[in-house]
Scaffold this motif. Structure first.
Motif, PDB file in Angstrom:
ATOM      1  N   LYS A  35      -1.425   5.768  -2.660  1.00 29.18           N
ATOM      2  CA  LYS A  35      -2.530   6.731  -2.780  1.00 29.18           C
ATOM      3  C   LYS A  35      -2.067   8.111  -3.234  1.00 29.18           C
ATOM      4  O   LYS A  35      -2.902   8.973  -3.526  1.00 29.18           O
ATOM      5  CB  LYS A  35      -3.238   6.857  -1.428  1.00 29.18           C
ATOM      6  N   HIS A  36      -0.752   8.315  -3.280  1.00 33.79           N
ATOM      7  CA  HIS A  36      -0.217   9.620  -3.676  1.00 33.79           C
ATOM      8  C   HIS A  36      -0.533   9.867  -5.154  1.00 33.79           C
ATOM      9  O   HIS A  36      -0.466   8.946  -5.976  1.00 33.79           O
ATOM     10  CB  HIS A  36       1.294   9.649  -3.447  1.00 33.79           C
ATOM     11  N   PRO A  37      -0.886  11.092  -5.521  1.00 34.45           N
ATOM     12  CA  PRO A  37      -1.245  11.370  -6.927  1.00 34.45           C
ATOM     13  C   PRO A  37      -0.130  11.125  -7.931  1.00 34.45           C
ATOM     14  O   PRO A  37      -0.403  10.936  -9.124  1.00 34.45           O
ATOM     15  CB  PRO A  37      -1.658  12.861  -6.900  1.00 34.45           C
TER      16      PRO A  37
ATOM     17  N   SER B 241       5.586  20.217  -4.762  1.00 31.19           N
ATOM     18  CA  SER B 241       4.307  20.450  -4.077  1.00 31.19           C
ATOM     19  C   SER B 241       4.056  19.422  -2.979  1.00 31.19           C
ATOM     20  O   SER B 241       3.063  19.519  -2.247  1.00 31.19           O
ATOM     21  CB  SER B 241       3.154  20.430  -5.082  1.00 31.19           C
ATOM     22  N   SER B 242       4.935  18.440  -2.847  1.00 29.21           N
ATOM     23  CA  SER B 242       4.781  17.393  -1.837  1.00 29.21           C
ATOM     24  C   SER B 242       5.585  17.727  -0.586  1.00 29.21           C
ATOM     25  O   SER B 242       6.501  18.552  -0.598  1.00 29.21           O
ATOM     26  CB  SER B 242       5.253  16.043  -2.396  1.00 29.21           C
ATOM     27  N   ARG B 243       5.249  17.043   0.484  1.00 25.82           N
ATOM     28  CA  ARG B 243       6.022  17.130   1.726  1.00 25.82           C
ATOM     29  C   ARG B 243       7.168  16.127   1.647  1.00 25.82           C
ATOM     30  O   ARG B 243       6.965  14.969   1.289  1.00 25.82           O
ATOM     31  CB  ARG B 243       5.142  16.831   2.935  1.00 25.82           C
ATOM     32  N   LEU B 244       8.373  16.561   1.989  1.00 27.21           N
ATOM     33  CA  LEU B 244       9.543  15.697   1.947  1.00 27.21           C
ATOM     34  C   LEU B 244       9.821  15.151   3.344  1.00 27.21           C
ATOM     35  O   LEU B 244       9.834  15.898   4.329  1.00 27.21           O
ATOM     36  CB  LEU B 244      10.760  16.479   1.442  1.00 27.21           C
ATOM     37  N   ILE B 245      10.042  13.841   3.432  1.00 30.61           N
ATOM     38  CA  ILE B 245      10.287  13.188   4.720  1.00 30.61           C
ATOM     39  C   ILE B 245      11.685  12.579   4.687  1.00 30.61           C
ATOM     40  O   ILE B 245      12.051  11.876   3.744  1.00 30.61           O
ATOM     41  CB  ILE B 245       9.235  12.092   4.989  1.00 30.61           C
ATOM     42  N   PHE B 246      12.465  12.846   5.712  1.00 29.12           N
ATOM     43  CA  PHE B 246      13.834  12.322   5.755  1.00 29.12           C
ATOM     44  C   PHE B 246      14.294  12.197   7.202  1.00 29.12           C
ATOM     45  O   PHE B 246      13.641  12.670   8.128  1.00 29.12           O
ATOM     46  CB  PHE B 246      14.793  13.225   4.969  1.00 29.12           C
ATOM     47  N   ARG B 247      15.426  11.525   7.364  1.00 32.89           N
ATOM     48  CA  ARG B 247      15.966  11.330   8.711  1.00 32.89           C
ATOM     49  C   ARG B 247      16.509  12.639   9.266  1.00 32.89           C
ATOM     50  O   ARG B 247      16.872  13.544   8.530  1.00 32.89           O
ATOM     51  CB  ARG B 247      17.047  10.250   8.716  1.00 32.89           C
TER      52      ARG B 247
ATOM     53  N   VAL C 188      10.490   6.858   8.869  1.00 33.39           N
ATOM     54  CA  VAL C 188      10.318   7.518   7.570  1.00 33.39           C
ATOM     55  C   VAL C 188       9.383   6.697   6.692  1.00 33.39           C
ATOM     56  O   VAL C 188       8.434   7.217   6.090  1.00 33.39           O
ATOM     57  CB  VAL C 188      11.683   7.710   6.874  1.00 33.39           C
ATOM     58  N   LYS C 189       9.636   5.391   6.619  1.00 33.26           N
ATOM     59  CA  LYS C 189       8.810   4.521   5.770  1.00 33.26           C
ATOM     60  C   LYS C 189       7.346   4.532   6.219  1.00 33.26           C
ATOM     61  O   LYS C 189       6.433   4.593   5.386  1.00 33.26           O
ATOM     62  CB  LYS C 189       9.358   3.092   5.782  1.00 33.26           C
ATOM     63  N   LYS C 190       7.122   4.486   7.510  1.00 33.91           N
ATOM     64  CA  LYS C 190       5.739   4.452   8.014  1.00 33.91           C
ATOM     65  C   LYS C 190       4.998   5.740   7.683  1.00 33.91           C
ATOM     66  O   LYS C 190       3.823   5.718   7.310  1.00 33.91           O
ATOM     67  CB  LYS C 190       5.741   4.201   9.523  1.00 33.91           C
ATOM     68  N   LEU C 191       5.678   6.869   7.816  1.00 42.17           N
ATOM     69  CA  LEU C 191       5.036   8.140   7.472  1.00 42.17           C
ATOM     70  C   LEU C 191       4.693   8.207   5.990  1.00 42.17           C
ATOM     71  O   LEU C 191       3.628   8.699   5.605  1.00 42.17           O
ATOM     72  CB  LEU C 191       5.947   9.310   7.852  1.00 42.17           C
ATOM     73  N   VAL C 192       5.608   7.717   5.156  1.00 35.44           N
ATOM     74  CA  VAL C 192       5.347   7.717   3.716  1.00 35.44           C
ATOM     75  C   VAL C 192       4.178   6.784   3.396  1.00 35.44           C
ATOM     76  O   VAL C 192       3.304   7.123   2.576  1.00 35.44           O
ATOM     77  CB  VAL C 192       6.606   7.302   2.924  1.00 35.44           C
ATOM     78  N   MET C 193       4.130   5.614   4.031  1.00 33.30           N
ATOM     79  CA  MET C 193       3.018   4.676   3.802  1.00 33.30           C
ATOM     80  C   MET C 193       1.679   5.278   4.203  1.00 33.30           C
ATOM     81  O   MET C 193       0.640   4.944   3.638  1.00 33.30           O
ATOM     82  CB  MET C 193       3.264   3.371   4.549  1.00 33.30           C
ATOM     83  N   GLU C 194       1.708   6.196   5.168  1.00 32.78           N
ATOM     84  CA  GLU C 194       0.472   6.874   5.608  1.00 32.78           C
ATOM     85  C   GLU C 194       0.103   8.040   4.704  1.00 32.78           C
ATOM     86  O   GLU C 194      -0.798   8.820   5.010  1.00 32.78           O
ATOM     87  CB  GLU C 194       0.640   7.365   7.045  1.00 32.78           C
ATOM     88  N   ASN C 195       0.807   8.162   3.582  1.00 30.94           N
ATOM     89  CA  ASN C 195       0.553   9.209   2.593  1.00 30.94           C
ATOM     90  C   ASN C 195       0.763  10.607   3.172  1.00 30.94           C
ATOM     91  O   ASN C 195       0.067  11.566   2.823  1.00 30.94           O
ATOM     92  CB  ASN C 195      -0.870   9.101   2.020  1.00 30.94           C
ATOM     93  N   THR C 196       1.779  10.707   4.052  1.00 27.29           N
ATOM     94  CA  THR C 196       2.108  11.995   4.657  1.00 27.29           C
ATOM     95  C   THR C 196       3.038  12.798   3.762  1.00 27.29           C
ATOM     96  O   THR C 196       3.094  14.024   3.859  1.00 27.29           O
ATOM     97  CB  THR C 196       2.784  11.765   6.034  1.00 27.29           C
TER      98      THR C 196
ATOM     99  N   ASP D  69       7.181  -4.420  -3.248  1.00 30.64           N
ATOM    100  CA  ASP D  69       6.633  -5.687  -3.723  1.00 30.64           C
ATOM    101  C   ASP D  69       5.265  -5.976  -3.129  1.00 30.64           C
ATOM    102  O   ASP D  69       4.402  -6.573  -3.780  1.00 30.64           O
ATOM    103  CB  ASP D  69       7.589  -6.838  -3.380  1.00 30.64           C
ATOM    104  N   ASP D  70       5.067  -5.554  -1.879  1.00 35.15           N
ATOM    105  CA  ASP D  70       3.797  -5.817  -1.189  1.00 35.15           C
ATOM    106  C   ASP D  70       2.740  -4.748  -1.462  1.00 35.15           C
ATOM    107  O   ASP D  70       1.617  -4.826  -0.939  1.00 35.15           O
ATOM    108  CB  ASP D  70       4.026  -5.910   0.324  1.00 35.15           C
ATOM    109  N   GLY D  71       3.081  -3.735  -2.248  1.00 34.10           N
ATOM    110  CA  GLY D  71       2.107  -2.701  -2.583  1.00 34.10           C
ATOM    111  C   GLY D  71       1.883  -1.693  -1.468  1.00 34.10           C
ATOM    112  O   GLY D  71       0.921  -0.924  -1.509  1.00 34.10           O
ATOM    113  N   LEU D  72       2.765  -1.667  -0.491  1.00 31.20           N
ATOM    114  CA  LEU D  72       2.632  -0.712   0.606  1.00 31.20           C
ATOM    115  C   LEU D  72       3.265   0.634   0.254  1.00 31.20           C
ATOM    116  O   LEU D  72       2.919   1.662   0.839  1.00 31.20           O
ATOM    117  CB  LEU D  72       3.286  -1.268   1.874  1.00 31.20           C
ATOM    118  N   LEU D  73       4.194   0.612  -0.683  1.00 31.54           N
ATOM    119  CA  LEU D  73       4.823   1.822  -1.191  1.00 31.54           C
ATOM    120  C   LEU D  73       4.840   1.775  -2.711  1.00 31.54           C
ATOM    121  O   LEU D  73       4.763   0.688  -3.308  1.00 31.54           O
ATOM    122  CB  LEU D  73       6.272   1.955  -0.686  1.00 31.54           C
ATOM    123  N   SER D  74       4.935   2.931  -3.319  1.00 31.61           N
ATOM    124  CA  SER D  74       5.063   3.029  -4.777  1.00 31.61           C
ATOM    125  C   SER D  74       6.245   3.920  -5.114  1.00 31.61           C
ATOM    126  O   SER D  74       6.675   4.746  -4.300  1.00 31.61           O
ATOM    127  CB  SER D  74       3.791   3.627  -5.385  1.00 31.61           C
TER     128      SER D  74
END
Length: 325
Positions: free
Chosen positions: A172-174, A187-193, A229-237, A252-257
């Motif tokens: 869903k990310h632009p 302009s995006s939020r960066l998510i990391f460990r 990290v992956k879950k937050l990214v999948m939530e379009n955070t 592959d499953d379309g949960l991330l791009s």
């Protein structure tokens, strides 16, 4: 089993201070001096010297003894445990792995290893790469899977594969599936460990290579595990930079791009490492052979993790082999 004087020598190599070594080992400073003098007399050579600023350094012979003694110490711990085990008990192997690989690829390899050696007992330890090397030195693990440089003077290593770091986001990310300049990510939020992890240090190194920093982004989130990290990214955070094989299933499953960055390429080498000249080298090579089989076997060719690793190899213009002979 380790001679107490060798233990003193190793401690002094780390602290470079007779006072600190005495405190660490709970002995007197003259005892530390006596232990080092004994070793120097035994080997008929100087092991340490002071420079003009009274800083303590190892001589070349001291460095040689240090490398040898590190392996002896690590093996001593493992052999002590081995000898305490009843003869009919299954052999135990102690594996270390960085978290990203330990939660994804290593279980596949371990499953195949246990199919071939069903009586083995396995202990698996997940941590940061530099901590894993310390665990090797301390004899707490036999070998580790790591993504950092392992000095050949101290460790034996075999390259397993090369992996690519990519930028990922929610579908869903632009910017999903778009090709952009690095600056368009700011302009995006960066998510990391979280801080103090090798993952964050790698990220900062990658960003700096492209004249970027975490402070360039709109905001950021530091969080404990790669799965979080992956879950937050999948939530379009926000977006993240992650090894491709870690997120291949979600891609592959379309949960991330993926976000494609112009002129961006970052690859790391994943190694299997153990103490140099270790008594347990045959055990390490036994596990390495299983790694080779899993990563090259047709039975695993359709697994997303393996496909992403092979895809990374195929895009390498140098056409290097996946495995070191």
């Amino acid at each position: 089993m380790l001679d107490v004087r060798i233990d003193t020598f190793l401690s002094l190599c780390e602290t470079r201070s007779y006072t600190q070594t005495a405190s660490l080992l709970n002995i007197t400073q003259p005892a530390v001096t006596q232990h080092i003098k004994h070793l120097e007399n035994q080997y008929s050579t100087k092991l340490f010297y002071y420079d003009e600023k009274r800083r303590l350094h190892l001589t070349e012979h001291g460095k040689l003894l240090h490398r040898f003694a590190q392996t002896v110490k690590a093996d001593s711990v493992q052999i002590t445990e081995y000898l305490k085990t009843p003869e009919k008990e299954p052999e135990e192997i102690k594996i270390g792995s960085i978290v990203t690989i330990g939660e994804s690829l290593v279980p596949l390899i371990l499953a195949e290893y246990l199919r071939k050696y069903p009586d083995k007992k396995v202990y698996m330890y997940l941590d940061e790469a530099d901590t894993l090397l310390e665990q090797l030195k301390n004899g707490n693990i036999h070998f580790c899977v790591s993504d950092i440089y392992c000095p050949h003077t101290e460790y034996e290593s075999r390259e397993l594969f090369e992996c690519e770091t990519i930028c990922v986001c929610s579908p869903k990310h632009p910017l999903a599936e778009k090709t952009v300049n690095f600056e368009e990510l700011n302009s995006s939020r960066l998510i990391f460990r979280e801080s103090a992890t090798n993952s964050k240090r790698n990220l900062i190194k990658i960003l700096h290579e492209y004249n970027q920093d975490i402070t360039n982004f709109r905001s950021y989130v530091e969080i404990g595990t790669i799965n979080a990290v992956k879950k937050l990214v999948m939530e379009n955070t926000g977006i993240s930079f992650i090894y491709r094989f870690v997120v291949q299933d979600e891609l592959d499953d379309g949960l991330l791009s993926q976000i494609y960055i112009k002129n961006f390429l970052s690859k790391s080498r994943i190694n299997l490492a153990w103490m140099k000249n270790s008594f347990f080298t045959p055990l390490c090579l036994q596990f390495y052979d299983i790694c080779r089989q899993v990563l090259s076997s047709p039975d695993f060719s359709q697994k997303s993790i393996i496909k992403s690793i092979r895809g990374c190899q195929e895009t390498d213009c140098s056409n290097r082999e996946i495995f070191v002979p």
